[in-house]
Design a protein around this motif. Structure first.
Motif, mmCIF file in Angstrom:
data_model
loop_
_atom_site.group_PDB
_atom_site.id
_atom_site.type_symbol
_atom_site.label_atom_id
_atom_site.label_comp_id
_atom_site.label_asym_id
_atom_site.label_seq_id
_atom_site.Cartn_x
_atom_site.Cartn_y
_atom_site.Cartn_z
ATOM 1 N N ARG A 143 8.162 5.584 6.917
ATOM 2 C CA ARG A 143 7.410 4.400 7.307
ATOM 3 C C ARG A 143 7.966 3.150 6.605
ATOM 4 O O ARG A 143 8.070 2.081 7.222
ATOM 5 C CB ARG A 143 5.920 4.584 6.983
ATOM 6 C CG ARG A 143 5.034 3.431 7.423
ATOM 7 C CD ARG A 143 5.127 3.185 8.909
ATOM 8 N NE ARG A 143 4.498 1.923 9.302
ATOM 9 C CZ ARG A 143 4.733 1.295 10.435
ATOM 10 N NH1 ARG A 143 5.582 1.781 11.323
ATOM 11 N NH2 ARG A 143 4.119 0.165 10.710
ATOM 12 N N LEU A 144 8.344 3.275 5.347
ATOM 13 C CA LEU A 144 8.933 2.148 4.620
ATOM 14 C C LEU A 144 10.223 1.687 5.289
ATOM 15 O O LEU A 144 10.497 0.485 5.389
ATOM 16 C CB LEU A 144 9.209 2.544 3.163
ATOM 17 C CG LEU A 144 7.995 2.592 2.225
ATOM 18 C CD1 LEU A 144 8.359 3.255 0.905
ATOM 19 C CD2 LEU A 144 7.440 1.187 1.965
ATOM 20 N N GLU B 14 0.825 -1.212 0.000
ATOM 21 C CA GLU B 14 0.000 0.000 0.000
ATOM 22 C C GLU B 14 0.858 1.260 0.000
ATOM 23 O O GLU B 14 0.564 2.241 -0.704
ATOM 24 C CB GLU B 14 -0.930 -0.012 1.215
ATOM 25 C CG GLU B 14 -1.871 1.171 1.326
ATOM 26 C CD GLU B 14 -2.785 1.337 0.123
ATOM 27 O OE1 GLU B 14 -3.123 2.495 -0.194
ATOM 28 O OE2 GLU B 14 -3.150 0.314 -0.506
ATOM 29 N N LEU B 15 1.951 1.263 0.767
ATOM 30 C CA LEU B 15 2.829 2.429 0.823
ATOM 31 C C LEU B 15 3.506 2.690 -0.522
ATOM 32 O O LEU B 15 3.638 3.837 -0.953
ATOM 33 C CB LEU B 15 3.890 2.236 1.913
ATOM 34 C CG LEU B 15 3.384 2.330 3.354
ATOM 35 C CD1 LEU B 15 4.464 1.867 4.331
ATOM 36 C CD2 LEU B 15 2.951 3.763 3.689
ATOM 37 N N CYS C 244 1.773 8.384 -6.338
ATOM 38 C CA CYS C 244 1.013 9.617 -6.558
ATOM 39 C C CYS C 244 1.095 10.568 -5.355
ATOM 40 O O CYS C 244 0.217 11.422 -5.174
ATOM 41 C CB CYS C 244 -0.442 9.289 -6.886
ATOM 42 S SG CYS C 244 -1.237 8.237 -5.659
ATOM 43 N N ALA C 245 2.120 10.398 -4.520
ATOM 44 C CA ALA C 245 2.243 11.224 -3.321
ATOM 45 C C ALA C 245 2.761 12.616 -3.659
ATOM 46 O O ALA C 245 3.539 12.812 -4.605
ATOM 47 C CB ALA C 245 3.180 10.550 -2.322
ATOM 48 N N SER C 246 2.333 13.576 -2.872
ATOM 49 C CA SER C 246 2.846 14.941 -3.014
ATOM 50 C C SER C 246 4.217 15.027 -2.363
ATOM 51 O O SER C 246 4.620 14.136 -1.611
ATOM 52 C CB SER C 246 1.888 15.923 -2.329
ATOM 53 O OG SER C 246 1.849 15.677 -0.934
ATOM 54 N N ASP C 247 4.943 16.098 -2.635
ATOM 55 C CA ASP C 247 6.294 16.258 -2.091
ATOM 56 C C ASP C 247 6.298 16.200 -0.577
ATOM 57 O O ASP C 247 7.218 15.646 0.038
ATOM 58 C CB ASP C 247 6.897 17.588 -2.560
ATOM 59 C CG ASP C 247 7.183 17.574 -4.063
ATOM 60 O OD1 ASP C 247 7.247 16.475 -4.635
ATOM 61 O OD2 ASP C 247 7.348 18.659 -4.642
ATOM 62 N N SER C 248 5.277 16.753 0.044
ATOM 63 C CA SER C 248 5.217 16.781 1.505
ATOM 64 C C SER C 248 4.937 15.407 2.096
ATOM 65 O O SER C 248 5.271 15.138 3.255
ATOM 66 C CB SER C 248 4.130 17.768 1.963
ATOM 67 O OG SER C 248 2.858 17.365 1.463
ATOM 68 N N GLU C 249 4.326 14.513 1.306
ATOM 69 C CA GLU C 249 3.971 13.179 1.793
ATOM 70 C C GLU C 249 5.090 12.155 1.594
ATOM 71 O O GLU C 249 5.160 11.149 2.301
ATOM 72 C CB GLU C 249 2.703 12.679 1.093
ATOM 73 C CG GLU C 249 1.462 13.485 1.431
ATOM 74 C CD GLU C 249 0.282 13.099 0.553
ATOM 75 O OE1 GLU C 249 -0.856 13.178 1.051
ATOM 76 O OE2 GLU C 249 0.492 12.716 -0.626
ATOM 77 N N VAL C 250 5.956 12.407 0.602
ATOM 78 C CA VAL C 250 6.987 11.436 0.233
ATOM 79 C C VAL C 250 7.893 11.091 1.405
ATOM 80 O O VAL C 250 8.196 9.918 1.662
ATOM 81 C CB VAL C 250 7.821 11.961 -0.958
ATOM 82 C CG1 VAL C 250 9.077 11.098 -1.153
ATOM 83 C CG2 VAL C 250 6.991 11.961 -2.227
#
Length: 625
Positions: free
Chosen positions: A118-119, A99-100, A106-112
């Motif tokens: 977490r990975l 899922e990660l 499609c993650a935004s820069d702030s989410e990456v």
């Protein structure tokens, strides 16, 4: 692993299937990180209990509870999607990682940054290496890793499913007879792997070695109840025996007390002065609770008829080659078997153990070399696939009578009884017998004429612990030769006196014992894995490249298979023509037969040339994978 403390609480559960009650107000408590062996007779309800624990089946009474957020892993029995590489299938069982990685697309820069953090926490960077290590440990080759699941047989798919269960992050791991689809080599790896498992393990197994090596507790399903024992299987067995002995003593005391009370009642119940006392003792008798002895498995019985003593050697192999459709699997076999030999074959699946067994059993003819055997030697051959050859609509009694046509019904019944098939089972249609009962029938079939050599290819797969003990006892009492192929280390340790290793296209004596082989195996099987932890795109390109190579290989393999079938057909035709020489005395017909044989021989030689050329091409292309 989640940082929680899982435990399994089985509280007063009753489980019923149809009219059959498998568990009746049973309870057990399994604590964090315990390794528990779940044991019980075949059909007692062990697999059903697993279904309850997984939430696949409900209970009539009671409940099963786990801590919140626990993760449970078990072996999948069905595959939704088989058009996926075995590596990707195993990796997909880490749901959070999958899922990660999907979110990362499609993650935004702030989410990456958060996703990568977490990975890293769940060890995603090493996931591929761990998955490959498990697959290789279970017997797959490096070249298999990117092959589709659909390309593998049922037994190998079960290995993939086991790999997936081992790889998936879990706090509780449920394994139901995990070694049944494995060879000895993969079983040894699995045992070693499970020793390092950090969660709670619940293992259904009939393998004493596994239960002793892995388990620190035993959960015994017996008489519809669960009893928890501390220690491994040997400790359980000792405690259980002591419990049985104590029960016998309690029953004896109870019977003595019952007899004493009954004697008083019989003497004085009609005597006025003693009637009240007699009545009191009668009530005591009626209220006495009967102590039931622990049930013994009456079907756990084997007895092989003793063979005729033969002068050694009973079989000699001189420079023998054997294989299929003129392609040798084993070469340069120079071995001998004496009448009292106890031999276990070692070697991974696919190396030729079953081929060697079929050669000795007469199911395969040698391609070259000579096999010499005593004229009087009889060979009994047992293999699980023989269950498919049984006449399912017949009873064991009817079937055994076809093998012993001159024997009376009583003698046939007695022979079946030697293998635990009682009067009722002797008349039951074979299709209604359990796997263990069919195995017993196969033992009876192989032994009806008192063979001097027993060849046993995975004989314990459908036997429970009592059945395995009975088989070991019977084999130790048997005075003939035994050749074993088995993943059951206890069977090898208690039966085999010699070890032969089938490897690198031949079979030779192994210089060492089973512990030496285990050590050697674990050292040799440490995978040297070269993995490129590149981007998702590079892995995709790599898969596409290998898919293109497999596409290139497919028609060549198909043509190779076609050639092998043609060679086999022409060889049969040639042998048929040659056999006609013995019954033909007409000169013209003999000349015509010679011409036909020569023509077929020329075709065979041309096809063999083509086969060699194709094989070389396939080998060169396969190197690219």
């Amino acid at each position: 692993m989640l940082n929680i403390s899982p435990m399994i609480d089985i509280n007063d559960i009753t489980v019923q299937i149809g009219s059959k009650v498998l568990l009746d107000h049973a309870s057990a408590h399994i604590s964090d990180k315990q390794k528990v062996g779940l044991i019980g007779a075949n059909g007692s309800g062990k697999s059903t209990l697993f279904k309850v624990l997984k939430g696949e089946m409900g209970t009539q009474t009671g409940s099963v509870s786990f801590p919140a957020r626990y993760k449970i892993s078990s072996v999948l029995q069905e595959f939704q999607d088989i058009d996926i590489s075995i590596l990707d299938f195993v990796l997909s069982q880490d749901k959070e990682r999958t899922e990660l990685l999907k979110q990362l697309q499609c993650a935004s820069d702030s989410e990456v940054a958060d996703i990568h953090e977490r990975l890293n926490m769940i060890g995603a960077s090493s996931a591929q290496a761990r998955a490959i290590s498990i697959l290789i440990g279970l017997g797959f080759k490096q070249s298999d890793i990117d092959r589709n699941l659909s390309e593998f047989s049922g037994g190998w798919r079960m290995r993939v499913a086991l790999a997936a269960a081992l790889f998936a992050p879990s706090d509780v791991l449920l394994l139901d007879e995990p070694t049944n689809h494995l060879d000895l080599e993969a079983s040894i790896w699995l045992e070693n792997h499970l020793k390092s498992y950090k969660g709670t393990l619940l293992l259904i197994s009939h393998d004493k070695h596994i239960l002793n090596s892995l388990c620190d507790h035993i959960l015994h399903l017996h008489d519809k109840t669960l009893t928890f024992y501390k220690g491994n299987y040997d400790t359980f067995e000792l405690t259980h025996a002591q419990k049985q002995e104590l029960l016998v003593k309690l029953i004896q005391k109870q019977e003595e007390k019952r007899a004493h009370l009954q004697s008083f009642v019989d003497r004085f119940r009609y005597k006025a002065t003693k009637a009240k006392q007699a009545q009191s003792r009668l009530k005591m008798l009626q209220k006495m609770e009967t102590i039931a002895p622990l049930e013994e498995n009456l079907s756990s019985h084997f007895s092989f008829p003793q063979p005729e003593h033969l002068a050694p050697p009973i079989i000699t192999l001189d420079d023998v080659s054997v294989g299929y459709t003129d392609i040798p699997v084993l070469k340069k076999l120079n071995l001998r078997i004496d009448g009292d030999d106890r031999i276990a074959l070692l070697g991974a699946n696919g190396n030729g153990k079953s081929t060697f067994a079929k050669l000795l059993a007469g199911r395969l003819k040698p391609m070259s070399g000579t096999i010499k055997q005593s004229k009087k030697v009889k060979i009994g051959y047992f293999a699980q696939h023989q269950t498919e050859e049984l006449p399912l609509n017949k009873s064991p009694l009817t079937h055994i009578h076809t093998l012993m046509p001159d024997a009376s019904e009583t003698k046939c019944r007695n022979h079946l009884a030697m293998f635990g098939l009682n009067q009722e089972k002797a008349l039951t249609p074979i299709q209604n017998l359990s796997g263990g009962e069919k195995a017993r029938l196969l033992f009876a079939c192989m032994a009806y004429d008192a063979p001097a050599l027993l060849i046993l290819d995975e004989p314990t797969n459908h036997l429970d612990i009592q059945g395995r003990d009975a088989l070991i006892e019977a084999l130790n009492a048997y005075e003939g030769a035994v050749l074993l192929i088995t993943h059951d280390m206890t069977l090898i340790q208690l039966i085999a006196e010699r070890l032969w290793l089938v490897k690198n296209g031949t079979c030779q004596s192994f210089d060492g014992d089973l512990d030496d082989y285990r050590t050697l195996l674990l050292e040799d099987n440490k995978p040297s894995i070269s993995i490129k932890e590149n981007s998702t795109l590079s892995r995709k390109e790599e898969r596409q490249k290998k898919a293109a190579i497999r596409t290139e290989l497919a028609p060549l393999k198909k043509e190779l298979s076609s050639i092998e079938k043609k060679i086999s057909m022409l060889t049969d035709q040639k042998e048929e023509l040659i056999s006609q020489f013995e019954t033909t005395f007409n000169a013209d017909k003999i000349v015509n037969l010679q011409k036909e044989v020569s023509k077929i021989q020329k075709e065979i030689e041309e096809l063999e040339e083509k086969w060699l050329s194709l094989s070389e091409s396939i080998e060169q292309i396969t190197i690219k994978l």
